[in-house]
Write a protein that holds these residues in place. Structure first.
Motif, mmCIF file in Angstrom:
data_model
loop_
_atom_site.group_PDB
_atom_site.id
_atom_site.type_symbol
_atom_site.label_atom_id
_atom_site.label_comp_id
_atom_site.label_asym_id
_atom_site.label_seq_id
_atom_site.Cartn_x
_atom_site.Cartn_y
_atom_site.Cartn_z
ATOM 1 N N CYS A 401 0.370 -0.968 -0.043
ATOM 2 C CA CYS A 401 0.070 -0.280 -0.225
ATOM 3 C C CYS A 401 0.564 1.314 0.357
ATOM 4 C CB CYS A 401 -0.771 0.202 1.143
ATOM 5 S SG CYS A 401 -2.031 -0.989 0.736
ATOM 6 N N LEU A 402 2.542 1.086 0.647
ATOM 7 C CA LEU A 402 2.741 2.444 0.801
ATOM 8 C C LEU A 402 3.268 2.440 -0.459
ATOM 9 C CD1 LEU A 402 4.208 5.034 2.201
ATOM 10 C CD2 LEU A 402 5.895 3.110 3.016
ATOM 11 N N ALA A 403 3.605 1.442 -1.259
ATOM 12 C CA ALA A 403 3.915 1.960 -2.208
ATOM 13 C C ALA A 403 4.055 2.237 -3.036
ATOM 14 C CB ALA A 403 5.417 0.014 -2.650
ATOM 15 N N ALA A 404 2.816 1.736 -3.305
ATOM 16 C CA ALA A 404 1.380 2.391 -4.364
ATOM 17 C C ALA A 404 1.008 3.935 -3.986
ATOM 18 C CB ALA A 404 0.016 1.199 -4.451
ATOM 19 N N GLY A 405 0.965 4.152 -3.261
ATOM 20 C CA GLY A 405 0.535 5.699 -2.792
ATOM 21 C C GLY A 405 2.368 6.426 -3.165
ATOM 22 N N VAL A 406 3.282 6.057 -2.983
ATOM 23 C CA VAL A 406 4.574 7.001 -3.069
ATOM 24 C C VAL A 406 4.628 7.056 -4.940
ATOM 25 C CG1 VAL A 406 7.152 6.577 -3.542
ATOM 26 C CG2 VAL A 406 5.843 6.504 -0.839
ATOM 27 N N PHE A 407 4.054 5.631 -5.713
ATOM 28 C CA PHE A 407 4.456 5.866 -7.018
ATOM 29 C C PHE A 407 3.461 6.965 -7.157
ATOM 30 C CE2 PHE A 407 3.019 3.890 -11.422
ATOM 31 C CZ PHE A 407 4.172 3.996 -11.242
ATOM 32 N N ALA A 408 2.130 6.209 -6.927
ATOM 33 C CA ALA A 408 0.748 7.430 -7.749
ATOM 34 C C ALA A 408 2.026 8.920 -7.480
ATOM 35 C CB ALA A 408 -0.121 7.501 -7.127
ATOM 36 N N VAL A 409 2.126 9.329 -6.028
ATOM 37 C CA VAL A 409 1.994 11.089 -5.736
ATOM 38 C C VAL A 409 3.575 10.937 -6.861
ATOM 39 C CG1 VAL A 409 3.816 12.545 -4.076
ATOM 40 C CG2 VAL A 409 1.564 10.735 -3.337
ATOM 41 N N ILE A 410 5.002 10.360 -7.310
ATOM 42 C CA ILE A 410 5.921 10.679 -7.807
ATOM 43 C C ILE A 410 5.600 10.766 -9.309
ATOM 44 C CG2 ILE A 410 7.507 9.484 -9.065
ATOM 45 C CD1 ILE A 410 8.359 8.214 -6.723
ATOM 46 N N LEU A 412 2.272 12.169 -10.154
ATOM 47 C CA LEU A 412 1.472 13.790 -10.409
ATOM 48 C C LEU A 412 2.742 14.403 -10.198
ATOM 49 C CD1 LEU A 412 -1.075 14.120 -9.889
ATOM 50 C CD2 LEU A 412 -1.217 14.708 -7.317
ATOM 51 N N VAL A 413 3.452 14.244 -9.512
ATOM 52 C CA VAL A 413 4.922 15.043 -9.319
ATOM 53 C C VAL A 413 5.112 15.834 -10.865
ATOM 54 C CG1 VAL A 413 6.572 16.031 -8.513
ATOM 55 C CG2 VAL A 413 4.747 15.228 -6.646
ATOM 56 N N ALA A 414 5.604 14.391 -11.395
ATOM 57 C CA ALA A 414 6.533 14.122 -12.526
ATOM 58 C C ALA A 414 5.653 14.815 -13.309
ATOM 59 C CB ALA A 414 6.467 12.793 -13.019
ATOM 60 N N ARG A 415 3.757 13.968 -13.620
ATOM 61 C CA ARG A 415 2.820 14.768 -14.608
ATOM 62 C C ARG A 415 3.011 16.479 -14.251
ATOM 63 N NH1 ARG A 415 -2.485 11.705 -15.319
ATOM 64 N NH2 ARG A 415 -0.626 9.633 -15.671
ATOM 65 N N THR A 416 2.432 16.786 -13.196
ATOM 66 C CA THR A 416 2.461 18.282 -12.726
ATOM 67 C C THR A 416 3.325 19.347 -13.614
ATOM 68 O OG1 THR A 416 1.109 17.302 -10.933
ATOM 69 C CG2 THR A 416 2.347 19.956 -11.344
ATOM 70 N N TRP A 417 4.682 18.871 -12.977
ATOM 71 C CA TRP A 417 6.025 19.862 -13.424
ATOM 72 C C TRP A 417 6.487 19.350 -14.957
ATOM 73 C CZ3 TRP A 417 9.478 22.847 -10.854
ATOM 74 C CH2 TRP A 417 9.195 22.321 -9.565
#
Length: 435
Positions: A401-410, A412-417
């Motif tokens: 669950c933690l890995a999925a959350g970290v991957f999703a945030v990364i 999202l951040v990459a797409r935002t930048w």
């Protein structure tokens, strides 16, 4: 200021020092309690889960040693997975590794504090020892690889000598250890999941590969350290079989203390084991803290973390990452000492993440190694990881669950930048057209 105008760590570790660093990284808190726990639950069949764990981890060592020899990088598994599967997974692997080490190192130090408090009947040592161990490790790490490598070599060599002498004396005092050859059945499952942790650590050593003077020696370093680690565990088990009864209540709390008292006597054994525990924990904390600082440095250099953490001094020491790691570890250890964080949860979190990182490392090995045998090594590695992971299901679920959350945030951040950069590029293009 960077070393020699580069962003690479100095290749200053020779084969001998690197081998002792590997030993110190693997021989951590597991050596203090796990032999006693398995002996208490399985009697003289306790050697079986240790043998299974030793065999099952071998393919993983083959994968990590090849990756280290071929792609020596301070980012370790983050670098391998990025090369194999792209930046998002590389960044996710690196963040997960940081979380695993940042929780596992304080947990190890706190274990040392609890042992010291129990052996000396001084409750204050329960919180004082962990803070001293972490602080000492960071000071040594800040002095550079040469000094920390020498300290690591001295500590680990001393520990191995003590284990060999005490265990040999215990075995020699009995007629025969006589391990039980019968398979214990389903009762081996829980001990196996616990014992597997005792064979983790080589993936942490990967974060120091960039500093190896000869990366081609990495497979040999892994092989030698693997043989020594396995021998040390075998000696401790045989010594316990020789002089301690499997129903002794002390096995689940302080098996090494029982062993030393049987061989050396009460007071001498108590003081020796107290020193042994502190030295073993310091050795492991030092090796792991150095590895974590290299990981943070590598992640910053690869632009996954703030760039100022990826700066080297003129002597090639990543001091900023060392002090950042030290502050983080002291904060986490202090939070546990005052009751803000649960001690047991640190082990659950770090242990589960290691299973995932092993799987990622094995998959990266298959993707990057063109040889046919690589697929078989990866398959054997994944079977071992999945099998043991199922036995430790609760820890693995939390980590997934933690890995999925970290991957999703990364992602999202990459797409935002990426989006503002795209818009800016388009705006510039339109402007040129109008001109």
């Amino acid at each position: 200021m960077t070393a020699a105008g580069t962003h690479e760590l100095r290749r200053s570790l020779n084969g001998v020092t690197a081998t002792f660093i590997a030993l110190g990284t693997v021989l951590g808190s597991g050596i203090m309690i796990l032999p006693g726990l398995t002996y208490s639950s399985l009697d003289r069949s306790a050697w079986i889960p240790w043998a299974i764990a030793a065999l099952s981890v071998a393919p993983l060592l083959v994968a990590y040693s090849w990756l280290g020899r071929s792609f020596p990088s301070a980012s370790g598994v983050a670098h391998y997975s990025q090369l194999a599967f792209g930046r998002p997974l590389g960044a996710t692997s690196g963040v997960l590794a940081i979380i695993a080490l940042a929780t596992g190192i304080p947990a190890t130090a706190l274990t040392g504090g609890r042992y010291a408090a129990q052996f000396t009947d001084e409750p204050a040592l329960q919180w004082l020892i962990p803070l001293v161990l972490v602080g000492t490790a960071i000071c040594v790490a800040a002095s550079g690889t040469t000094v920390s490598g020498r300290v690591q070599t001295g500590l680990t060599l001393s520990l191995c000598i003590v284990v060999v002498v005490v265990c040999t004396a215990a075995i020699a005092s009995a007629d025969s250890p006589r391990p039980d050859l019968s398979f214990p059945g389903e009762s081996v499952a829980a001990p196996l999941a616990a014992v597997f942790v005792a064979f983790t650590g080589w993936e942490t050593v990967a974060f120091t590969f960039e500093e190896h003077a000869r990366p081609d020696l990495i497979p040999r370093i892994f092989a030698i350290s693997y043989v020594i680690v396995t021998t040390v565990y075998a000696l401790i088990l045989l010594a316990l079989f020789s002089v301690v009864a499997s129903d002794d209540p002390g096995l689940t709390e302080a098996p090494l203390l029982l062993l030393a008292q049987k061989v050396l006597g009460g007071d001498v054994g108590r003081y020796l084991v107290t020193g042994f525990v502190v030295a073993a924990i310091l050795s492991n904390v030092l090796a792991s803290a150095v590895a974590l600082s290299r990981l943070v440095f590598g992640m910053a250099r690869d632009r996954h973390l703030p760039r100022h953490l990826g700066v080297l001094t003129a002597t090639g020491n990543p001091l900023r990452s060392v002090f950042f790691v030290g502050g983080t570890l002291l904060l986490i250890a202090s939070s546990v000492c005052v009751g803000l964080l649960p001690f047991e949860q640190l082990f659950v979190l770090s242990g589960g993440i290691y299973f995932l990182l092993y799987a990622v490392g094995a998959a990266s090995y298959a993707a990057l190694n063109p040889r046919r045998g690589a697929k078989l090594v990866t398959l054997l590695s994944l079977v071992a990881v999945i099998s043991v992971g199922v036995l430790a299901a609760s820890s693995l679920v939390v980590s997934l669950c933690l890995a999925a959350g970290v991957f999703a945030v990364i992602k999202l951040v990459a797409r935002t930048w990426r989006q503002p950069a795209t818009d800016e590029t388009r705006s510039g293009a339109y402007g040129n057209g109008e001109t």
